[in-house]
Design a protein around this motif. Structure first.
Motif, PDB file in Angstrom:
ATOM      1  N   ARG A 138       0.755  -1.066  -0.045  1.00 42.59           N
ATOM      2  CA  ARG A 138      -0.091   0.148   0.047  1.00 42.59           C
ATOM      3  C   ARG A 138       0.820   1.351   0.040  1.00 42.59           C
ATOM      4  N   ARG A 139       1.910   1.370   0.638  1.00 42.96           N
ATOM      5  CA  ARG A 139       2.812   2.438   0.626  1.00 42.96           C
ATOM      6  C   ARG A 139       3.206   2.718  -0.431  1.00 42.96           C
ATOM      7  N   GLN A 140       3.561   1.802  -1.473  1.00 38.51           N
ATOM      8  CA  GLN A 140       4.276   2.185  -2.697  1.00 38.51           C
ATOM      9  C   GLN A 140       2.871   2.145  -3.864  1.00 38.51           C
ATOM     10  N   GLY A 141       1.689   2.351  -3.375  1.00 39.22           N
ATOM     11  CA  GLY A 141       0.481   2.210  -4.232  1.00 39.22           C
ATOM     12  C   GLY A 141       0.259   1.220  -5.252  1.00 39.22           C
ATOM     13  N   SER A 142       0.420   0.064  -4.871  1.00 37.07           N
ATOM     14  CA  SER A 142       0.538  -1.167  -5.710  1.00 37.07           C
ATOM     15  C   SER A 142      -0.546  -1.916  -5.368  1.00 37.07           C
ATOM     16  N   LEU A 143      -1.335  -2.838  -6.163  1.00 34.05           N
ATOM     17  CA  LEU A 143      -2.076  -4.060  -5.919  1.00 34.05           C
ATOM     18  C   LEU A 143      -1.555  -5.275  -6.372  1.00 34.05           C
ATOM     19  N   ALA A 144      -1.499  -6.582  -5.523  1.00 35.97           N
ATOM     20  CA  ALA A 144      -0.832  -7.708  -5.920  1.00 35.97           C
ATOM     21  C   ALA A 144      -1.728  -8.610  -6.573  1.00 35.97           C
ATOM     22  N   PRO A 177      -6.769  -8.265  -8.385  1.00 29.87           N
ATOM     23  CA  PRO A 177      -5.553  -7.403  -7.618  1.00 29.87           C
ATOM     24  C   PRO A 177      -6.092  -6.606  -6.465  1.00 29.87           C
ATOM     25  N   THR A 178      -5.330  -6.746  -5.233  1.00 29.52           N
ATOM     26  CA  THR A 178      -5.869  -6.291  -4.033  1.00 29.52           C
ATOM     27  C   THR A 178      -4.432  -5.605  -3.230  1.00 29.52           C
ATOM     28  N   SER A 179      -4.703  -4.821  -2.282  1.00 26.31           N
ATOM     29  CA  SER A 179      -3.793  -4.617  -1.299  1.00 26.31           C
ATOM     30  C   SER A 179      -4.499  -4.832   0.092  1.00 26.31           C
ATOM     31  N   ILE A 182      -5.026 -10.858   1.530  1.00 27.95           N
ATOM     32  CA  ILE A 182      -3.807 -11.363   1.349  1.00 27.95           C
ATOM     33  C   ILE A 182      -3.541 -12.445   2.351  1.00 27.95           C
ATOM     34  N   THR A 183      -3.600 -12.054   3.494  1.00 32.02           N
ATOM     35  CA  THR A 183      -3.456 -13.071   4.634  1.00 32.02           C
ATOM     36  C   THR A 183      -4.314 -14.380   4.236  1.00 32.02           C
ATOM     37  N   GLN A 184      -5.497 -14.391   3.821  1.00 34.59           N
ATOM     38  CA  GLN A 184      -6.305 -15.365   3.843  1.00 34.59           C
ATOM     39  C   GLN A 184      -5.730 -16.388   2.427  1.00 34.59           C
ATOM     40  N   ALA A 185      -5.075 -15.624   1.740  1.00 33.34           N
ATOM     41  CA  ALA A 185      -4.538 -16.324   0.673  1.00 33.34           C
ATOM     42  C   ALA A 185      -3.295 -16.973   1.042  1.00 33.34           C
ATOM     43  N   ALA A 186      -2.555 -16.441   1.786  1.00 35.98           N
ATOM     44  CA  ALA A 186      -1.253 -16.651   2.280  1.00 35.98           C
ATOM     45  C   ALA A 186      -1.387 -17.859   3.382  1.00 35.98           C
TER      46      ALA A 186
END
Ligand SMILES: [Mg+2]
Length: 432
Positions: free
Chosen positions: A286-292, A321-323, A328-332
C-alpha cells in the motif's frame, strides 16, 4: 556535480548515540537471529572482526577484549536513517537515497565553496542526530563514491591519504596532478562497480590502481569485459553515465521473510508467523501504491541443521488485484495449510507478493466489487494511519496471534537495545 553522504559504521553509530559508553570500545551489530557481524566499529575492525563473520567465531573477544555484540535494532536504524537523510537533502537540489545510510545529492547550480557547504551539513548531521558521516564530491557517481571512500579512509587510517581529505573529499576542487595522486593511491578493487572477480582479472592484467583503470581505453574495456565496466571507466574519467535516480521505481515484488528464533513444528504458530508476514508485505504494498495479483508462501527447514529436510512453496492467485491485508493473509494462510506437513523443524517462512500493478487500475469501473474494494481501501488506510501513529501492530488481524515473548517463531535477539526514538515508553530519560 554530485555528493555522496555516507554514515560511518552506521548501525554501530546509531547504537552509540544512545549509549555513549560504547564510544571508543569495540562494538559489533549482529544480523537477524544474532548470526553474524553486519556493522563493526573501527575498534572491532582493528581486532580483526570481519564483515559477515559468524558470531561464534569472535565471541571469545567479548571476554578477552571487552568487545560488545548487539542484536540488530532495525527500527532504530530506520528512524535514524530518516533523520540523517532529511538533513543530507539540504546539501543540494535533488537526492537519491541509495541505501539505509548512503544518499547521492545533486549539487548542480550550487554556487560557492562546495567543500565548506559539505562540512557544515556534515557538522549539522553530527550535532542533530549524533551520526558521524563522510562526504565525497565528484562530477560522476563513481567519482563521488570514490571521494567518499577516500574521505572515510583518510580519517580512519592516517597516512593512507593526505589528512586534508579526511571527512570531506572534494575531487572537483583538485588540480589534475593531485587528483591523479589520489587515484594512484587507491586499489582498483575499491572502485564502485568493480567486483571481486573483475578486480582479480584487472590486477592480473596489470591494472592495480584506480588511476590504471581510469587510463584504460573504454572501447577496449567494452570488448574485453562488459558495457558495465566501460561505463565505470568513463565515469572515472569524469563523464557522467549513471543518472541520479531521485524517484526510485516501485518494486516489482514485495517480500517479507524471516528465520525463526526456534524451530517451528506445528501449524498454529506457523499461521501466526505467516499472517504477520502477509500483513507486513501488504502494508509495504500500500505504501508504494500497488496491488498484488498473486501471493507466494513458503516454508523450509534449515539447510545447516541435521534432520529430515522440507522445503515447499505455493502461489495462490487473488480473485482480483488487491492490497487488502485480510484478502492477502487469507490467501497466504490457505497456501500454507496446503503445503504444510507435520514432523519437520521449520526454520524459515515467508510471503511474497507478485504480479504487482498500480492501484489506479481500480478506477473507472463501476461494479459492486470495485465499490467494496474502495471501502476496504479506506479501512486499510485507517489501519495504516493508526499503526503509524501508535506503533507497528497496534491494529492487526487476530490470526497474527498475541504479541509477546511466548511466540516461539519470533527472532532471537537477546542483545537488542530499546526503540529509543519510535516508542514513547522507551524514550531515554535525561536526569539533571
Ligand atoms: Mg556507511
Amino acid at each position: 556535480m554530485l555528493a555522496l553522504i555516507d554514515g560511518n559504521n552506521f548501525y554501530v553509530s546509531c547504537e552509540r548515540v544512545f549509549k555513549p559508553s560504547l564510544r571508543g570500545r569495540p562494538v559489533v551489530v549482529l544480523s537477524n537471529n544474532d548470526g553474524c557481524a553486519i556493522s563493526r566499529s573501527d575498534e572491532a575492525k582493528a581486532l580483526g572482526v570481519k564483515m559477515a563473520q559468524p558470531h561464534f567465531e569472535f565471541r571469545h573477544l567479548e571476554e578477552q577484549e571487552g568487545l560488545v555484540s548487539l542484536s540488530a535494532n532495525f527500527t532504530l536504524y530506520g528512524d535514524m536513517s530518516d533523520r540523517m537523510m532529511s538533513l543530507a537533502a539540504g546539501l543540494g537540489a535533488a537526492q537519491e537515497i541509495y541505501s539505509i545510510d548512503e544518499s547521492f545529492v545533486d549539487l548542480s547550480g550550487i554556487p560557492g565553496d562546495l567543500r565548506g557547504r559539505a562540512r557544515s551539513v556534515r557538522e549539522r548531521i553530527l550535532q542533530w542526530t549524533g551520526i558521524p558521516c563522510c562526504v565525497g564530491i565528484g562530477p560522476t557517481k563513481t567519482l563521488a563514491k570514490l571521494a567518499n571512500y577516500i574521505a572515510k579512509t583518510a580519517e580512519r587510517k592516517p597516512g593512507s591519504y593526505p589528512p586534508l581529505q579526511a571527512q570531506v573529499c572534494d575531487l572537483s576542487a583538485l588540480a589534475p596532478n593531485e587528483m591523479n595522486a589520489l587515484l594512484a593511491s587507491t586499489e582498483v578493487g575499491e572502485v564502485w562497480g568493480v567486483g571481486r572477480r573483475i578486480g582479480e582479472q584487472l590486477r592480473e592484467g596489470g591494472v592495480i590502481t584506480a588511476l590504471d583503470l581510469a587510463h584504460l581505453d573504454p572501447a577496449t574495456v567494452r570488448r574485453r569485459w562488459s558495457v558495465v565496466l566501460e561505463r565505470t571507466v568513463r565515469e572515472l574519467q569524469g563523464l557522467p553515465c549513471i543518472d541520479l535516480d531521485d524517484a526510485p521505481a516501485p518494486k516489482k515484488e514485495i517480500a517479507c521473510t524471516r528465520s525463526f528464533g526456534h524451530p517451528v513444528r506445528e501449524l498454529p504458530p506457523l499461521i501466526e508467523a505467516v499472517s504477520e508476514f502477509a500483513a507486513r508485505a501488504a502494508e509495504k504494498l500500500r505504501r508504494q501504491g500497488s496491488l498484488a495479483g498473486l501471493v507466494l508462501v513458503f516454508a523450509h527447514t534449515s539447510p545447516f541443521r541435521p534432520g529430515p529436510r522440507f522445503a515447499r512453496s505455493l502461489t495462490v492467485p487473488l480473485r482480483r488485484p488487491t492490497s487488502d491485508t485480510a484478502a492477502i493473509t487469507q490467501a497466504a494462510v490457505l497456501g500454507l495449510e496446503c503445503l504444510f506437513e507435520p514432523g519437520f523443524d521449520l526454520a524459515k517462512a515467508g510471503v511474497m507478493l507478485l504480479e504487482l500493478c498500480d492501484d489506479s487500475v481500480m478506477q473507472g469501473e463501476l461494479d459492486l466489487e470495485v465499490e467494496v474494494g474502495r471501502e476496504r481501501g479506506r479501512l486499510m488506510h485507517a489501519v495504516d494511519v493508526l499503526n503509524d501513529r501508535y506503533g507497528k501492530g497496534t491494529l492487526r488481524l487476530a490470526s497474527t496471534g498475541a504479541v509477546g515473548e511466548q511466540r516461539e517463531w519470533t527472532m532471537k535477539q537477546r542483545r537488542r537495545t530499546p526503540q529509543y526514538t519510535t516508542d514513547w515508553r522507551q524514550v531515554p530519560v535525561a536526569r539533571a
